[in-house]
Scaffold this motif. Structure first.
Motif, PDB file in Angstrom:
ATOM      1  N   TYR A   1       4.071  18.249  -0.837  1.00 45.35           N
ATOM      2  CA  TYR A   1       4.128  17.527  -2.110  1.00 45.35           C
ATOM      3  C   TYR A   1       3.836  16.043  -1.913  1.00 45.35           C
ATOM      4  O   TYR A   1       3.003  15.467  -2.585  1.00 45.35           O
ATOM      5  N   THR A   2       4.518  15.459  -0.977  1.00 50.87           N
ATOM      6  CA  THR A   2       4.432  14.022  -0.778  1.00 50.87           C
ATOM      7  C   THR A   2       3.121  13.611  -0.125  1.00 50.87           C
ATOM      8  O   THR A   2       2.525  12.602  -0.507  1.00 50.87           O
ATOM      9  N   VAL A   3       2.667  14.388   0.838  1.00 50.51           N
ATOM     10  CA  VAL A   3       1.484  14.007   1.612  1.00 50.51           C
ATOM     11  C   VAL A   3       0.231  13.852   0.738  1.00 50.51           C
ATOM     12  O   VAL A   3      -0.472  12.848   0.862  1.00 50.51           O
ATOM     13  N   PRO A   4      -0.086  14.803  -0.160  1.00 50.68           N
ATOM     14  CA  PRO A   4      -1.273  14.586  -1.003  1.00 50.68           C
ATOM     15  C   PRO A   4      -1.169  13.335  -1.870  1.00 50.68           C
ATOM     16  O   PRO A   4      -2.157  12.612  -2.046  1.00 50.68           O
ATOM     17  N   ALA A   5       0.008  13.064  -2.388  1.00 50.40           N
ATOM     18  CA  ALA A   5       0.186  11.864  -3.211  1.00 50.40           C
ATOM     19  C   ALA A   5       0.035  10.600  -2.370  1.00 50.40           C
ATOM     20  O   ALA A   5      -0.563   9.615  -2.818  1.00 50.40           O
ATOM     21  N   ILE A   6       0.546  10.627  -1.153  1.00 50.69           N
ATOM     22  CA  ILE A   6       0.397   9.467  -0.267  1.00 50.69           C
ATOM     23  C   ILE A   6      -1.068   9.283   0.114  1.00 50.69           C
ATOM     24  O   ILE A   6      -1.568   8.158   0.164  1.00 50.69           O
ATOM     25  N   ILE A   7      -1.783  10.393   0.349  1.00 46.57           N
ATOM     26  CA  ILE A   7      -3.218  10.298   0.663  1.00 46.57           C
ATOM     27  C   ILE A   7      -3.961   9.645  -0.504  1.00 46.57           C
ATOM     28  O   ILE A   7      -4.757   8.727  -0.310  1.00 46.57           O
ATOM     29  N   GLY A   8      -3.694  10.112  -1.715  1.00 48.49           N
ATOM     30  CA  GLY A   8      -4.359   9.546  -2.886  1.00 48.49           C
ATOM     31  C   GLY A   8      -3.999   8.090  -3.113  1.00 48.49           C
ATOM     32  O   GLY A   8      -4.872   7.258  -3.397  1.00 48.49           O
ATOM     33  N   ALA A   9      -2.712   7.761  -2.994  1.00 49.00           N
ATOM     34  CA  ALA A   9      -2.267   6.380  -3.221  1.00 49.00           C
ATOM     35  C   ALA A   9      -2.804   5.446  -2.141  1.00 49.00           C
ATOM     36  O   ALA A   9      -3.237   4.322  -2.446  1.00 49.00           O
ATOM     37  N   THR A  10      -2.800   5.897  -0.892  1.00 50.12           N
ATOM     38  CA  THR A  10      -3.304   5.055   0.191  1.00 50.12           C
ATOM     39  C   THR A  10      -4.804   4.830   0.044  1.00 50.12           C
ATOM     40  O   THR A  10      -5.297   3.714   0.236  1.00 50.12           O
ATOM     41  N   THR A  11      -5.530   5.898  -0.301  1.00 53.28           N
ATOM     42  CA  THR A  11      -6.970   5.753  -0.514  1.00 53.28           C
ATOM     43  C   THR A  11      -7.245   4.778  -1.653  1.00 53.28           C
ATOM     44  O   THR A  11      -8.098   3.887  -1.531  1.00 53.28           O
ATOM     45  N   SER A  12      -6.509   4.909  -2.750  1.00 53.73           N
ATOM     46  CA  SER A  12      -6.690   3.987  -3.879  1.00 53.73           C
ATOM     47  C   SER A  12      -6.315   2.561  -3.484  1.00 53.73           C
ATOM     48  O   SER A  12      -7.005   1.605  -3.861  1.00 53.73           O
ATOM     49  N   ALA A  13      -5.229   2.415  -2.715  1.00 50.84           N
ATOM     50  CA  ALA A  13      -4.806   1.083  -2.286  1.00 50.84           C
ATOM     51  C   ALA A  13      -5.866   0.438  -1.395  1.00 50.84           C
ATOM     52  O   ALA A  13      -6.163  -0.752  -1.536  1.00 50.84           O
ATOM     53  N   LEU A  14      -6.445   1.215  -0.498  1.00 51.24           N
ATOM     54  CA  LEU A  14      -7.506   0.670   0.359  1.00 51.24           C
ATOM     55  C   LEU A  14      -8.735   0.288  -0.459  1.00 51.24           C
ATOM     56  O   LEU A  14      -9.344  -0.760  -0.232  1.00 51.24           O
ATOM     57  N   LEU A  15      -9.096   1.144  -1.401  1.00 47.30           N
ATOM     58  CA  LEU A  15     -10.237   0.826  -2.260  1.00 47.30           C
ATOM     59  C   LEU A  15      -9.990  -0.438  -3.070  1.00 47.30           C
ATOM     60  O   LEU A  15     -10.878  -1.283  -3.216  1.00 47.30           O
ATOM     61  N   LEU A  16      -8.774  -0.587  -3.590  1.00 49.59           N
ATOM     62  CA  LEU A  16      -8.433  -1.789  -4.345  1.00 49.59           C
ATOM     63  C   LEU A  16      -8.423  -3.029  -3.452  1.00 49.59           C
ATOM     64  O   LEU A  16      -8.895  -4.093  -3.837  1.00 49.59           O
ATOM     65  N   HIS A  17      -7.882  -2.861  -2.250  1.00 51.73           N
ATOM     66  CA  HIS A  17      -7.780  -3.984  -1.317  1.00 51.73           C
ATOM     67  C   HIS A  17      -9.161  -4.526  -0.940  1.00 51.73           C
ATOM     68  O   HIS A  17      -9.343  -5.735  -0.784  1.00 51.73           O
ATOM     69  N   PHE A  18     -10.122  -3.618  -0.788  1.00 53.83           N
ATOM     70  CA  PHE A  18     -11.472  -4.027  -0.404  1.00 53.83           C
ATOM     71  C   PHE A  18     -12.425  -4.148  -1.593  1.00 53.83           C
ATOM     72  O   PHE A  18     -13.637  -4.142  -1.424  1.00 53.83           O
ATOM     73  N   ASP A  19     -11.861  -4.265  -2.795  1.00 52.82           N
ATOM     74  CA  ASP A  19     -12.638  -4.446  -4.033  1.00 52.82           C
ATOM     75  C   ASP A  19     -13.720  -3.382  -4.217  1.00 52.82           C
ATOM     76  O   ASP A  19     -14.818  -3.669  -4.678  1.00 52.82           O
ATOM     77  N   SER A  20     -13.402  -2.142  -3.853  1.00 55.74           N
ATOM     78  CA  SER A  20     -14.359  -1.039  -3.996  1.00 55.74           C
ATOM     79  C   SER A  20     -13.877   0.000  -4.998  1.00 55.74           C
ATOM     80  O   SER A  20     -14.466   1.070  -5.099  1.00 55.74           O
ATOM     81  N   TYR A  21     -12.794  -0.309  -5.716  1.00 50.62           N
ATOM     82  CA  TYR A  21     -12.240   0.676  -6.641  1.00 50.62           C
ATOM     83  C   TYR A  21     -13.013   0.638  -7.953  1.00 50.62           C
ATOM     84  O   TYR A  21     -13.157  -0.405  -8.572  1.00 50.62           O
ATOM     85  N   ASN A  22     -13.542   1.784  -8.354  1.00 49.36           N
ATOM     86  CA  ASN A  22     -14.184   1.936  -9.651  1.00 49.36           C
ATOM     87  C   ASN A  22     -13.932   3.367 -10.123  1.00 49.36           C
ATOM     88  O   ASN A  22     -13.183   4.107  -9.481  1.00 49.36           O
ATOM     89  N   THR A  23     -14.543   3.763 -11.190  1.00 44.72           N
ATOM     90  CA  THR A  23     -14.292   5.101 -11.742  1.00 44.72           C
ATOM     91  C   THR A  23     -14.685   6.192 -10.753  1.00 44.72           C
ATOM     92  O   THR A  23     -13.955   7.167 -10.570  1.00 44.72           O
ATOM     93  N   LEU A  24     -15.804   6.020 -10.088  1.00 46.38           N
ATOM     94  CA  LEU A  24     -16.289   7.037  -9.146  1.00 46.38           C
ATOM     95  C   LEU A  24     -15.388   7.142  -7.923  1.00 46.38           C
ATOM     96  O   LEU A  24     -14.970   8.241  -7.540  1.00 46.38           O
ATOM     97  N   THR A  25     -15.065   6.004  -7.299  1.00 45.07           N
ATOM     98  CA  THR A  25     -14.236   6.060  -6.088  1.00 45.07           C
ATOM     99  C   THR A  25     -12.798   6.454  -6.415  1.00 45.07           C
ATOM    100  O   THR A  25     -12.157   7.164  -5.640  1.00 45.07           O
ATOM    101  N   GLY A  26     -12.278   6.015  -7.558  1.00 45.40           N
ATOM    102  CA  GLY A  26     -10.935   6.428  -7.975  1.00 45.40           C
ATOM    103  C   GLY A  26     -10.875   7.920  -8.249  1.00 45.40           C
ATOM    104  O   GLY A  26      -9.918   8.597  -7.874  1.00 45.40           O
ATOM    105  N   GLY A  27     -11.920   8.440  -8.898  1.00 42.12           N
ATOM    106  CA  GLY A  27     -11.993   9.883  -9.134  1.00 42.12           C
ATOM    107  C   GLY A  27     -12.088  10.666  -7.842  1.00 42.12           C
ATOM    108  O   GLY A  27     -11.487  11.733  -7.699  1.00 42.12           O
ATOM    109  N   ALA A  28     -12.837  10.134  -6.881  1.00 37.90           N
ATOM    110  CA  ALA A  28     -12.945  10.802  -5.580  1.00 37.90           C
ATOM    111  C   ALA A  28     -11.600  10.818  -4.857  1.00 37.90           C
ATOM    112  O   ALA A  28     -11.215  11.837  -4.261  1.00 37.90           O
ATOM    113  N   ALA A  29     -10.866   9.713  -4.913  1.00 33.78           N
ATOM    114  CA  ALA A  29      -9.538   9.661  -4.288  1.00 33.78           C
ATOM    115  C   ALA A  29      -8.606  10.679  -4.935  1.00 33.78           C
ATOM    116  O   ALA A  29      -7.847  11.373  -4.258  1.00 33.78           O
ATOM    117  N   PHE A  30      -8.685  10.771  -6.261  1.00 34.47           N
ATOM    118  CA  PHE A  30      -7.862  11.748  -6.966  1.00 34.47           C
ATOM    119  C   PHE A  30      -8.248  13.172  -6.572  1.00 34.47           C
ATOM    120  O   PHE A  30      -7.389  14.017  -6.342  1.00 34.47           O
TER     121      PHE A  30
END
Length: 141
Positions: free
Chosen positions: A82-111
């Motif tokens: 339960y926790t691991v998939p959510a952590i994977i998604g949140a960490t991926t989104s956090a990294l994308l946000l940190h490196f200014d690469s978060y958009n609809t496509l990359t956020g959808g891919a992380a999800f």
């Protein structure tokens, strides 16, 4: 809704359970991303961003379960992964946000990555490891 699913599927309870778990993952992911977005707006570093994303993602579900007098899935060792998939998604989104690469496509891919791991865990009953408490015995004299 339950009656329709049970009438359409011989294993209706399993379909409803899976749908609820997928909806829970969607909500967890959405809350995690909203916490990460707030952290970016406030100028937090990566650690602060991750902590806020984690707190918003799991805090809402834990509060919901405690108010419903249930044990939160995060705290249940018998729960499918339960926790691991959510952590994977949140960490991926956090990294994308940190490196200014978060958009609809990359956020959808992380999800989709988080959702895929969760669905695979449901299908194959993956669990995280559980620590087992051992009691020390006194040596016999």
């Amino acid at each position: 809704m339950n009656a329709l699913v049970q009438a359409a599927s011989p294993d209706g309870d399993a379909v409803i359970g899976t749908a609820q778990q997928v909806a829970d993952l969607v909500a967890t992911f959405a809350f995690g991303v909203s916490g990460a977005l707030l952290a970016v707006r406030k100028g937090y570093d990566f650690i602060g961003l991750s902590a806020l994303a984690f707190a918003t993602a799991f805090g809402s579900g834990v509060i919901r379960d405690l108010l419903a007098n249930r044990t939160p899935p995060v705290l249940r060792p018998d729960q499918d992964l339960y926790t691991v998939p959510a952590i994977i998604g949140a960490t991926t989104s956090a990294l994308l946000l940190h490196f200014d690469s978060y958009n609809t496509l990359t956020g959808g891919a992380a999800f989709l990555v988080a959702l895929s791991v969760r669905l695979l865990a449901l299908r194959f009953h993956w669990h995280t490891t559980v620590a087992v408490a051992k009691t020390l015995r006194r040596p016999k004299r």
